[in-house]
Design an enzyme around this catalytic site. Structure first.
Site, mmCIF file in Angstrom:
data_model
loop_
_atom_site.group_PDB
_atom_site.id
_atom_site.type_symbol
_atom_site.label_atom_id
_atom_site.label_comp_id
_atom_site.label_asym_id
_atom_site.label_seq_id
_atom_site.Cartn_x
_atom_site.Cartn_y
_atom_site.Cartn_z
ATOM 1 N N ASP A 8 -1.154 1.313 9.635
ATOM 2 C CA ASP A 8 -0.544 1.213 8.489
ATOM 3 C C ASP A 8 0.611 2.168 8.261
ATOM 4 O O ASP A 8 0.368 3.350 8.230
ATOM 5 C CB ASP A 8 -1.681 1.148 7.315
ATOM 6 C CG ASP A 8 -2.858 0.719 7.317
ATOM 7 O OD1 ASP A 8 -3.326 0.643 8.384
ATOM 8 O OD2 ASP A 8 -3.255 -0.030 6.134
ATOM 9 N N GLU A 39 1.683 -2.996 5.934
ATOM 10 C CA GLU A 39 1.383 -3.538 4.482
ATOM 11 C C GLU A 39 1.631 -2.509 3.477
ATOM 12 O O GLU A 39 1.496 -2.777 2.249
ATOM 13 C CB GLU A 39 -0.004 -4.006 4.420
ATOM 14 C CG GLU A 39 -1.160 -3.169 4.382
ATOM 15 C CD GLU A 39 -2.098 -3.281 3.407
ATOM 16 O OE1 GLU A 39 -2.371 -4.267 2.841
ATOM 17 O OE2 GLU A 39 -2.946 -2.082 3.305
ATOM 18 N N ASN A 40 1.880 -1.169 3.679
ATOM 19 C CA ASN A 40 2.142 -0.055 2.669
ATOM 20 C C ASN A 40 3.362 0.489 3.229
ATOM 21 O O ASN A 40 3.578 1.676 2.470
ATOM 22 C CB ASN A 40 1.083 1.072 3.039
ATOM 23 C CG ASN A 40 -0.348 0.450 2.486
ATOM 24 O OD1 ASN A 40 -1.175 0.765 3.279
ATOM 25 N ND2 ASN A 40 -0.630 -0.151 1.384
ATOM 26 N N HIS A 68 -2.598 -5.836 0.560
ATOM 27 C CA HIS A 68 -1.307 -5.517 -0.299
ATOM 28 C C HIS A 68 -0.098 -6.568 0.282
ATOM 29 O O HIS A 68 1.072 -6.181 0.027
ATOM 30 C CB HIS A 68 -0.803 -4.042 -0.380
ATOM 31 C CG HIS A 68 -1.859 -3.259 -0.926
ATOM 32 N ND1 HIS A 68 -2.147 -3.234 -2.073
ATOM 33 C CD2 HIS A 68 -2.659 -2.175 -0.526
ATOM 34 C CE1 HIS A 68 -3.031 -2.423 -2.671
ATOM 35 N NE2 HIS A 68 -3.267 -1.830 -1.406
ATOM 36 N N HIS A 153 -8.159 -6.132 9.046
ATOM 37 C CA HIS A 153 -7.886 -5.170 8.004
ATOM 38 C C HIS A 153 -9.214 -5.073 6.949
ATOM 39 O O HIS A 153 -9.433 -5.884 6.202
ATOM 40 C CB HIS A 153 -6.647 -5.728 7.071
ATOM 41 C CG HIS A 153 -6.084 -4.639 6.175
ATOM 42 N ND1 HIS A 153 -5.183 -3.892 6.775
ATOM 43 C CD2 HIS A 153 -6.048 -4.310 4.893
ATOM 44 C CE1 HIS A 153 -4.595 -2.950 5.754
ATOM 45 N NE2 HIS A 153 -5.213 -3.199 4.749
ATOM 46 N N HIS A 178 -6.562 -0.270 7.537
ATOM 47 C CA HIS A 178 -6.834 -0.197 5.864
ATOM 48 C C HIS A 178 -7.326 1.229 5.337
ATOM 49 O O HIS A 178 -6.931 1.725 4.271
ATOM 50 C CB HIS A 178 -7.896 -1.206 5.465
ATOM 51 C CG HIS A 178 -8.148 -1.244 4.059
ATOM 52 N ND1 HIS A 178 -7.265 -1.736 2.950
ATOM 53 C CD2 HIS A 178 -9.225 -1.063 3.188
ATOM 54 C CE1 HIS A 178 -7.848 -1.424 1.890
ATOM 55 N NE2 HIS A 178 -9.112 -1.232 2.163
ATOM 56 N N HIS A 180 -6.685 4.044 6.606
ATOM 57 C CA HIS A 180 -5.639 5.202 6.973
ATOM 58 C C HIS A 180 -6.430 6.506 7.884
ATOM 59 O O HIS A 180 -5.624 7.309 7.964
ATOM 60 C CB HIS A 180 -4.823 5.797 5.735
ATOM 61 C CG HIS A 180 -4.228 4.759 5.125
ATOM 62 N ND1 HIS A 180 -3.297 4.937 4.038
ATOM 63 C CD2 HIS A 180 -4.327 3.182 5.323
ATOM 64 C CE1 HIS A 180 -2.687 3.506 3.362
ATOM 65 N NE2 HIS A 180 -3.260 2.749 4.205
#
Length: 276
Positions: A8, A39-40, A68, A153, A178, A180
């Site tokens: 991520d 996604e982040n 997200h 994820h 997901h 991290h």
């Protein structure tokens, strides 16, 4: 074939590290195909089109998403025209975009990438196991494609490990995103599939999972929100996993954790451990 998966990307710190480091990493280690979970990447929530372009320009062949995926509302439209951006395959049938894509790599290799969302400690979703199984059944490893990468994820390491065993011998790499937090369980299963429960993040690890520590800590101590979560902007560590494949079968010959730059780079020297 050499594959690189990066976890991520969190905020500007992660984006800058990708832009500055990834082209050199690809050139130095000769990666044939690169997947990044984005996604982040945009302010810690979702992915704008401009930031998606930045990840692609840096060398990502495919960008995956997660829970997200549509926090940046523009993603609802631009994902339809971008066949190198995929969202979880087990979203509701009416969701825009696609959950799997086959792409040709730098040296002509055909790679199938599948993105799925877990259900343990997550919002309700369709069955990820059956959805991924159907995608792999339509493009079998070693027959239709030269490699298969599954980005699962999910919150629970048990669920990602379950997906790894479920797909053992059918996928090249099953990797979690997901949380991290990079795990140290990288391995090759009996059937030849490489597995890592969480790739970690590309972000500032002097933080709480990529977020400035003050507000998460405040909520842990008081239970009362005092503001928004803000992505940390210190030097990012690029975290992920690298896999080398058997050219005959597409299964994994070696798997290595990747941690480059920032506060974690000395913890696990990149490409130095994890061989089968």
């Amino acid at each position: 074939m050499k594959l690189l998966f990066l976890g991520d990307v969190v905020g500007k710190s992660g984006r800058d590290a990708i832009a500055e480091r990834l082209p050199g990493i690809i050139a130095t280690y000769g990666f044939d195909f690169v997947v990044i979970n984005g996604e982040n990447a945009s302010h810690g929530r979702g992915l704008t089109e401009a930031h998606f372009r930045g990840l692609r320009d840096a060398g990502a062949d495919i960008v995956t998403l997660g829970d997200h995926a549509f926090d940046q509302r523009e993603a609802l439209s631009y994902i339809e025209r971008e066949n190198t951006l995929i969202r979880p395959i087990n979203f509701a049938p009416g969701a825009p975009g696609r959950g799997a894509m086959m792409v040709e790599g730098r040296n002509g290799h055909r790679v199938l990438v599948v993105n799925a969302l877990g259900r343990v400690f997550m919002q309700p979703m369709d069955d990820p196991f059956r959805a991924v199984e159907a995608a792999l059944g339509a493009a079998p490893l070693g027959e239709v494609v030269d490699a298969i990468i599954v980005d699962f994820h999910t919150e629970a390491t048990s669920e990602i490990q379950g997906m790894g065993f479920f797909l053992d011998g059918k996928a090249t790499l099953v990797v979690g995103t997901h949380t991290h937090i990079p795990t140290s369980d990288h391995r090759i299963l009996k059937g030849g599939t490489a597995l890592m429960a969480d790739a970690g993040m590309c972000g500032d690890f002097d933080s709480i999972i990529g977020v400035d520590a003050d507000e998460p800590l405040n909520r842990f101590l008081t239970g009362i929100p005092n503001g928004r979560f803000t992505p940390a902007e210190g030097e990012a560590t690029l975290c992920g996993v690298a896999v080398e494949t058997d050219p005959r079968t597409g299964l994994a010959l070696s798997v290595h954790p990747v941690r480059i730059g920032g506060s974690l780079s000395q913890a696990v020297p990149p490409f130095a451990v994890g061989e089968r």
